[in-house]
Design a protein around this motif. Structure first.
Motif, PDB file in Angstrom:
ATOM      1  N   THR A   1       0.863  -1.172   0.000  1.00  0.00           N
ATOM      2  CA  THR A   1       0.000   0.000   0.000  1.00  0.00           C
ATOM      3  C   THR A   1       0.900   1.222   0.000  1.00  0.00           C
ATOM      4  O   THR A   1       1.887   1.262   0.713  1.00  0.00           O
ATOM      5  N   CYS A   2       0.576   2.215  -0.815  1.00  0.00           N
ATOM      6  CA  CYS A   2       1.394   3.426  -0.892  1.00  0.00           C
ATOM      7  C   CYS A   2       0.528   4.661  -0.688  1.00  0.00           C
ATOM      8  O   CYS A   2      -0.615   4.699  -1.118  1.00  0.00           O
ATOM      9  N   THR A   3       1.123   5.671  -0.079  1.00  0.00           N
ATOM     10  CA  THR A   3       0.418   6.945   0.059  1.00  0.00           C
ATOM     11  C   THR A   3       0.795   7.892  -1.076  1.00  0.00           C
ATOM     12  O   THR A   3       0.479   9.071  -1.023  1.00  0.00           O
ATOM     13  N   ASP A   4       1.453   7.377  -2.091  1.00  0.00           N
ATOM     14  CA  ASP A   4       1.836   8.164  -3.263  1.00  0.00           C
ATOM     15  C   ASP A   4       0.768   8.122  -4.343  1.00  0.00           C
ATOM     16  O   ASP A   4       1.066   8.249  -5.515  1.00  0.00           O
ATOM     17  N   LYS A   5      -0.476   7.948  -3.981  1.00  0.00           N
ATOM     18  CA  LYS A   5      -1.544   7.800  -4.962  1.00  0.00           C
ATOM     19  C   LYS A   5      -1.609   8.979  -5.934  1.00  0.00           C
ATOM     20  O   LYS A   5      -1.765   8.788  -7.126  1.00  0.00           O
ATOM     21  N   ALA A   6      -1.446  10.176  -5.428  1.00  0.00           N
ATOM     22  CA  ALA A   6      -1.515  11.348  -6.305  1.00  0.00           C
ATOM     23  C   ALA A   6      -0.407  11.307  -7.356  1.00  0.00           C
ATOM     24  O   ALA A   6      -0.630  11.635  -8.520  1.00  0.00           O
ATOM     25  N   VAL A   7       0.769  10.882  -6.947  1.00  0.00           N
ATOM     26  CA  VAL A   7       1.896  10.777  -7.886  1.00  0.00           C
ATOM     27  C   VAL A   7       1.630   9.685  -8.916  1.00  0.00           C
ATOM     28  O   VAL A   7       1.826   9.873 -10.115  1.00  0.00           O
ATOM     29  N   LEU A   8       1.174   8.526  -8.451  1.00  0.00           N
ATOM     30  CA  LEU A   8       0.962   7.387  -9.345  1.00  0.00           C
ATOM     31  C   LEU A   8      -0.231   7.577 -10.277  1.00  0.00           C
ATOM     32  O   LEU A   8      -0.278   6.987 -11.346  1.00  0.00           O
ATOM     33  N   CYS A   9      -1.191   8.392  -9.878  1.00  0.00           N
ATOM     34  CA  CYS A   9      -2.399   8.571 -10.683  1.00  0.00           C
ATOM     35  C   CYS A   9      -2.381   9.811 -11.569  1.00  0.00           C
ATOM     36  O   CYS A   9      -3.378  10.154 -12.170  1.00  0.00           O
ATOM     37  N   GLY A  10      -1.268  10.512 -11.654  1.00  0.00           N
ATOM     38  CA  GLY A  10      -1.141  11.550 -12.654  1.00  0.00           C
ATOM     39  C   GLY A  10      -1.083  12.984 -12.207  1.00  0.00           C
ATOM     40  O   GLY A  10      -0.902  13.868 -13.028  1.00  0.00           O
TER      41      GLY A  10
END
Length: 80
Positions: A56-65
């Motif tokens: 699980t990562c909290t980098d969702k904003a980075v990974l989703c664009g």
């Protein structure tokens, strides 16, 4: 207990012998604050054959664009 990467590398389950010696984990749950990239190599080597690796990562904003340049810089890939 020490650094998470050190613990995982010390318990690698890369061979039948290491599994017989009790090394390797049945389940590893990676849930760092930020990127899990620095932990993936150790985790893949430390989980037993047939084991479960949860990430699980909290980098969702980075990974989703949201920040495509940051995604490329951290992961060497393009965001979704």
């Amino acid at each position: 207990m020490g650094d998470a990467c050190e613990v995982m590398y010390a318990n690698r389950a890369l061979s039948r012998r290491s599994v017989e010696e009790g090394k390797g984990f049945d389940v590893i749950d990676l849930d760092p604050y930020g990127s899990a990239a620095e932990f993936l190599d150790g985790a893949v080597q430390a989980v037993r054959d047939g084991g479960l690796l949860c990430v699980t990562c909290t980098d969702k904003a980075v990974l989703c664009g949201k920040n495509s340049e940051t995604c490329f810089g951290k992961y060497g890939s393009l965001s979704l």
